[in-house]
Design an enzyme around this catalytic site. Structure first.
Site, PDB file in Angstrom:
ATOM      1  CD  GLN A  39      -2.476  -1.322   2.880  1.00  0.00           C
ATOM      2  OE1 GLN A  39      -3.499  -0.583   3.145  1.00  0.00           O
ATOM      3  NE2 GLN A  39      -1.822  -1.900   3.789  1.00  0.00           N
TER       4      GLN A  39
ATOM      5  CG  HIS B  34      -3.023   2.449  -1.757  1.00  0.00           C
ATOM      6  ND1 HIS B  34      -3.179   2.458  -0.370  1.00  0.00           N
ATOM      7  CD2 HIS B  34      -4.388   1.817  -2.106  1.00  0.00           C
ATOM      8  CE1 HIS B  34      -4.296   1.944   0.028  1.00  0.00           C
ATOM      9  NE2 HIS B  34      -5.044   1.467  -1.234  1.00  0.00           N
TER      10      HIS B  34
END
Ligand code: OAD
Ligand code: ZN
Length: 246
Positions: free
Chosen positions: A99, A119
């Site tokens: 992430q 992300h």
């Protein structure tokens, strides 16, 4: 102890998929989001629709990013990153799911192809219209010259860090690859994440449901401790330090 059990699980595994969050990078000087002093305790996140609709939000977003630049530029992989890179070089890890947006897994020795970024990445920028990539110094120079966040030189849509904001579509290819990795691994290591942000937080559960062992390494309780085979509630650098090779 937890670390001994982790060592045994790593030795027995043939396909380990690490899944990392901001906690693995605090040792590198990058603050996480939800700990005391974390980014979301200081700043409200700017949702994607606001970035698109509001030029002031774009300026604010870029001012925050420039303020963080010395921190990102100085960051080097910590013991957690280096331990995972050692296991990758040893052939135990097919690819890593993260992430994080800080590029530190690539810097630690993972091939860019083997870092699945859910992300995005904050070390460069992209036009939100046509997807053209821009280097940050280009954005900085334009911002400093005009006093405002720049638009794309090709299509005039806004340029944004190559990260995923709340409300922005997830990257399809990364989601597909993370799904396959979670389904195919035999050991899934959730490291340094509060496991509260979805859909990313679905991958530990997916791995577990497909037969993998699930280990959670985090210094605070997470949302998914109850489904883990092993929870190591301890510092990541100290826990993974013994797995740093040479
Ligand atoms: P969080 O800040 O939610 O969680 C990081 C966790 O790491 C916290 O539980 C900390 O206690 C723990 N931690 C920090 N340093 C540690 C250390 N040295 N050893 C052990 N544990 C440590 O960060 P994420 O879970 O990564 O997304 O956040 C998920 C997403 O929320 C981010 O990717 C970002 C954010 O909003 C977007 O912006 C879309
Ligand atoms: Zn464009």
């Amino acid at each position: 102890s937890g670390v001994e059990q982790l060592g045994e699980m790593i030795a027995e595994a043939s396909a380990i998929v690490p899944f990392t969050g901001a906690g693995i990078s605090t040792e590198s000087g990058i603050p996480d989001f939800r700990s005391p002093g974390g980014l979301w305790t200081r700043n409200r996140p700017i949702p994607f629709d606001e970035f698109v609709a509001n030029p002031d939000a774009r300026d604010e977003s870029w001012r925050r990013r420039f303020a963080m630049e010395p921190t990102f530029a100085a960051a080097r992989p910590g013991r957690g990153h280096r331990a995972l890179a050692s296991l990758y070089k040893a052939g135990k890890i097919p690819a890593i799911v993260t992430q994080n947006i800080d590029n530190l897994h690539q810097m630690s020795g993972f091939a860019a192809d083997h870092v699945v970024e859910l992300h995005g990445n904050t070390t460069y920028a992209r036009c939100i219209g046509c997807g053209r990539a821009y280097e940050l110094p280009w954005v900085r120079q334009r911002f400093d010259t005009t006093g405002a966040a720049p638009d794309c030189a090709d299509c005039e849509e806004p340029v944004k860090t190559a990260t995923i904001s709340f409300g922005q579509a997830m990257p399809e290819d990364a989601m597909r690859r993370a799904t396959e990795l979670a389904q195919q691994c035999d050991l899934f290591l959730a490291i340094g994440s509060s496991l509260v942000v979805w859909p990313a937080a679905g991958f530990p559960l997916l791995a577990k449901n497909n037969g993998a062992r699930l280990v959670i390494i985090n210094n605070e309780p997470t949302e998914q401790d109850d489904i883990a085979d092993l929870v190591i509630r301890h510092d990541i650098g100290e826990t993974l330090g013994p797995f740093v090779g040479n």
